[in-house]
Scaffold this active site. Structure first.
Site, PDB file in Angstrom:
ATOM      1  N   LYS A   1      20.737  25.466  26.805  1.00  0.00           N
ATOM      2  CA  LYS A   1      21.097  26.486  25.753  1.00  0.00           C
ATOM      3  C   LYS A   1      19.742  27.179  25.243  1.00  0.00           C
ATOM      4  O   LYS A   1      18.949  26.494  24.931  1.00  0.00           O
ATOM      5  CB  LYS A   1      21.614  25.515  24.569  1.00  0.00           C
ATOM      6  CG  LYS A   1      23.174  25.780  24.467  1.00  0.00           C
ATOM      7  CD  LYS A   1      23.688  24.985  23.226  1.00  0.00           C
ATOM      8  CE  LYS A   1      24.709  25.495  22.638  1.00  0.00           C
ATOM      9  NZ  LYS A   1      25.392  24.667  21.664  1.00  0.00           N
TER      10      LYS A   1
HETATM   11  C1  E4P Z   1      28.388  25.390  20.263  1.00  0.00           C
HETATM   12  O1  E4P Z   1      27.615  25.744  21.164  1.00  0.00           O
HETATM   13  C2  E4P Z   1      27.674  25.456  18.851  1.00  0.00           C
HETATM   14  O2  E4P Z   1      26.513  24.790  18.836  1.00  0.00           O
HETATM   15  C3  E4P Z   1      28.540  25.107  17.784  1.00  0.00           C
HETATM   16  O3  E4P Z   1      30.054  25.323  18.156  1.00  0.00           O
HETATM   17  C4  E4P Z   1      28.292  25.730  16.440  1.00  0.00           C
HETATM   18  O4  E4P Z   1      29.183  25.070  15.788  1.00  0.00           O
HETATM   19  P1  E4P Z   1      29.063  25.108  13.878  1.00  0.00           P
HETATM   20  O5  E4P Z   1      29.179  26.725  13.379  1.00  0.00           O
HETATM   21  O6  E4P Z   1      30.520  24.298  13.390  1.00  0.00           O
HETATM   22  O7  E4P Z   1      27.812  24.449  13.531  1.00  0.00           O
END
Ligand code: E4P
Length: 216
Positions: free
Chosen positions: A84
């Site tokens: 990521k």
């Molecule tokens: C996924 O890849 C993200 O890290 C995650 O969905 C973020 O979610 P949040 O906005 O609830 O922290």
């Protein structure tokens, strides 16, 4: 549309994997920190042994060389690890190099279709528009998912859209209708999606009625 679990909690992943409905996992530094200090590599390898699909792990370096180095290390852990990488100039540069090395990437912290387009052009395997965080500030998060899917389809770009930062079960339906390839959802949301009060009432009534048949 496929479903990934958005968590680093091993027990939640084990339970969800057993249901046969998830095909990947996404983590981020906040989700990993929530599970406490520990051996990240060991935790990721355990997740890889339970879910045989893409497992996203975030690279944290601020510069392109650092991201590339970190990504190569993370990708060496297991063939299913996806790195990521937050959208930035350094992130795009790193993604373009890593894609040529066949290292899978997930462009994260994506809040606009322009960012998603750039991620695809750089060669990201996945792009994650954050729906809930946009909704939180009064923007239409799912609109970014729909615009991104439309652009990718129109230009036949192979990058897959992961609808992320989803907060409630309606988001899953909206992501599917918008054509997202994947929705990554928290464990609690997966549990909410399974349950329906009419199902509970129906099961209780069938059980009661069956008792009457058994007595006859
Ligand atoms: C996924 O890849 C993200 O890290 C995650 O969905 C973020 O979610 P949040 O906005 O609830 O922290």
């Amino acid at each position: 549309m496929r479903i990934f679990l958005d968590t680093a909690n091993i027990e939640h992943i084990r339970h969800a994997a057993g249901l046969g409905v998830i095909s990947g996992v996404t983590t981020n530094p906040t989700l990993v920190a929530r599970e406490g200090a520990g051996d990240l590599k060991a935790a990721i390898l355990e997740i890889c042994s339970m879910v045989h699909g893409p497992i996203s792990v975030e690279a944290l370096s601020p510069d392109a060389d650092g991201i590339k180095q970190e990504a190569r290390e993370l990708a060496s852990w297991h063939k299913n690890v996806v790195v990521k990488i937050p959208i930035s100039e350094a992130g795009l540069e790193a993604i373009s190099v890593l894609s040529r090395e066949n290292i899978k990437t997930n462009l994260t912290l994506c809040f606009s279709a322009n960012q998603a387009l750039l991620g695809a052009l750089a060669g990201a395997t996945y792009v994650s528009p954050f729906v809930g965080r946009l909704d939180d500030i009064g923007h239409h998060g799912m609109g970014v998912v729909a615009d991104t899917v439309g652009i990718y389809n129109y230009y036949k770009l192979p990058t897959q859209v992961i609808a992320a930062s989803l907060r409630h079960p309606l988001h899953t339906i909206e992501a599917a209708k918008a054509g997202a390839h994947i929705a990554t959802i928290p464990y609690s949301m997966l549990m909410q999606m399974i349950r329906h009060p009419l199902t509970d009432i129906g099961i209780a009534r069938f059980a009661e009625d069956w008792k009457k048949v058994a007595k006859q």
